[in-house]
Design an enzyme around this catalytic site. Structure first.
Site, mmCIF file in Angstrom:
data_model
loop_
_atom_site.group_PDB
_atom_site.id
_atom_site.type_symbol
_atom_site.label_atom_id
_atom_site.label_comp_id
_atom_site.label_asym_id
_atom_site.label_seq_id
_atom_site.Cartn_x
_atom_site.Cartn_y
_atom_site.Cartn_z
ATOM 1 N N LYS A 9 0.979 -1.309 0.035
ATOM 2 C CA LYS A 9 0.022 -0.090 0.091
ATOM 3 C C LYS A 9 0.889 1.218 -0.255
ATOM 4 C CE LYS A 9 -3.809 -2.334 2.521
ATOM 5 N NZ LYS A 9 -4.703 -2.019 3.711
ATOM 6 N N TYR A 49 -12.769 -3.231 -2.519
ATOM 7 C CA TYR A 49 -13.255 -3.085 -1.217
ATOM 8 C C TYR A 49 -14.722 -2.898 -1.197
ATOM 9 C CZ TYR A 49 -8.467 -2.157 0.407
ATOM 10 O OH TYR A 49 -7.042 -2.352 0.847
ATOM 11 N N ASN A 112 -1.931 0.268 7.008
ATOM 12 C CA ASN A 112 -1.248 -1.117 7.622
ATOM 13 C C ASN A 112 -0.404 -1.682 6.553
ATOM 14 O OD1 ASN A 112 -3.356 -1.836 5.848
ATOM 15 N ND2 ASN A 112 -4.547 -2.721 7.519
ATOM 16 N N HIS A 115 -2.007 -5.252 1.800
ATOM 17 C CA HIS A 115 -3.330 -6.126 1.548
ATOM 18 C C HIS A 115 -2.811 -7.527 1.135
ATOM 19 C CE1 HIS A 115 -7.170 -7.826 0.112
ATOM 20 N NE2 HIS A 115 -6.437 -8.251 -0.966
ATOM 21 N N GLU A 126 -9.032 -11.861 -7.128
ATOM 22 C CA GLU A 126 -8.018 -10.503 -6.932
ATOM 23 C C GLU A 126 -6.782 -10.468 -7.792
ATOM 24 O OE1 GLU A 126 -7.177 -10.282 -2.705
ATOM 25 O OE2 GLU A 126 -9.273 -9.720 -2.255
HETATM 26 N N1 UDP Z 1 -9.813 -0.528 7.215
HETATM 27 C C1 UDP Z 1 -10.191 0.867 7.716
HETATM 28 N N2 UDP Z 1 -10.852 0.895 9.064
HETATM 29 C C2 UDP Z 1 -11.257 -0.032 9.598
HETATM 30 C C3 UDP Z 1 -11.031 -1.259 9.005
HETATM 31 C C4 UDP Z 1 -10.416 -1.466 8.075
HETATM 32 O O1 UDP Z 1 -9.360 1.742 7.363
HETATM 33 O O2 UDP Z 1 -11.986 0.052 10.837
HETATM 34 C C5 UDP Z 1 -9.034 -0.629 5.957
HETATM 35 C C6 UDP Z 1 -7.520 -1.262 6.267
HETATM 36 O O3 UDP Z 1 -6.754 -0.545 5.489
HETATM 37 C C7 UDP Z 1 -7.742 -2.589 5.912
HETATM 38 C C8 UDP Z 1 -8.861 -2.497 4.802
HETATM 39 O O4 UDP Z 1 -9.678 -1.568 4.991
HETATM 40 O O5 UDP Z 1 -6.476 -3.409 5.595
HETATM 41 C C9 UDP Z 1 -9.640 -3.778 4.430
HETATM 42 O O6 UDP Z 1 -10.230 -4.125 5.577
HETATM 43 P P1 UDP Z 1 -10.373 -5.505 5.961
HETATM 44 O O7 UDP Z 1 -11.524 -5.943 6.813
HETATM 45 O O8 UDP Z 1 -10.650 -6.476 4.819
HETATM 46 O O9 UDP Z 1 -8.978 -5.989 6.621
HETATM 47 P P2 UDP Z 1 -7.812 -6.746 6.113
HETATM 48 O O10 UDP Z 1 -8.143 -7.954 5.383
HETATM 49 O O11 UDP Z 1 -6.915 -5.780 5.026
HETATM 50 O O12 UDP Z 1 -7.097 -7.045 7.213
HETATM 51 MG MG MG Z 2 -9.549 -8.093 3.555
#
Ligand code: UDP
Ligand code: MG
Length: 155
Positions: A9, A49, A112, A115, A126
């Site tokens: 990212k 997303y 974070n 992805h 994906e």
């Molecule tokens: N995210 C965010 N706020 C939240 C939860 C998720 O900004 O409260 C963002 C974060 O960058 C995350 C992405 O949305 O990596 C996708 O969310 P997901 O729940 O799919 O988490 P991941 O699979 O990336 O752990």
């Molecule tokens: Mg995810």
């Protein structure tokens, strides 16, 4: 063998951690099957997303993903989806275990670093979203026989 999608990212690209994170995947024994830099537009982010478009944080998430190009990686290995997901760690960097990528490099729930696909089914979807078929390379790793046992190599 499985192939999974990783996105480095903007939080990774801007903090100049591309090499460090790619190195961790290589050191683990994952084979880089595809790698490219991309500037993501609104359409691909809404698709990627889709499970989050109605959440209040979606606008800031989409904006954060466009502040620089990302690096898309296709990583191959035995059970690669689960292995990479485990290396990624919990979504919120503040809660992620030390030793995971997020636990070692992130302090944020949004910025974070990476992805990673969360299931074999989603990895296939994906990978098609971010790579054309000819951008994913199927070659034998030179150290393949030392990454896997003979029986495992047949899986
Ligand atoms: N995210 C965010 N706020 C939240 C939860 C998720 O900004 O409260 C963002 C974060 O960058 C995350 C992405 O949305 O990596 C996708 O969310 P997901 O729940 O799919 O988490 P991941 O699979 O990336 O752990
Ligand atoms: Mg995810």
């Amino acid at each position: 063998m499985e192939t999974t999608l990783v996105l480095l990212k903007p939080s990774c690209v801007q903090r100049q951690l591309i090499g460090e994170i790619v190195h961790r995947f290589e050191r683990r024994g994952l084979r880089i099957a595809g790698m490219k830099m991309m500037q993501l537009d609104d359409a691909i982010l809404r698709e990627h997303y889709a499970h989050l478009v109605d959440r209040p944080f979606f606008p800031t998430l989409a904006a954060s993903m466009q502040t620089s190009p990302v690096v898309a990686l296709a990583l191959s290995g035995l059970e690669a989806v689960g292995v990479v997901r485990a290396m990624t760690g919990f979504t919120n960097g503040r809660k992620a275990d030390p030793g995971t990528i997020r636990g070692d490099y992130a302090m944020s729930n949004q910025q974070n670093i990476v992805h990673a696909s969360d299931s074999v089914e989603n990895a296939a979807i994906e990978l098609r979203r971010f790579f054309r078929p000819e951008e994913i390379f199927d070659y034998k790793s030179g150290v393949f026989d030392f990454l896997y046992g003979v029986d495992e190599a047949l899986q």
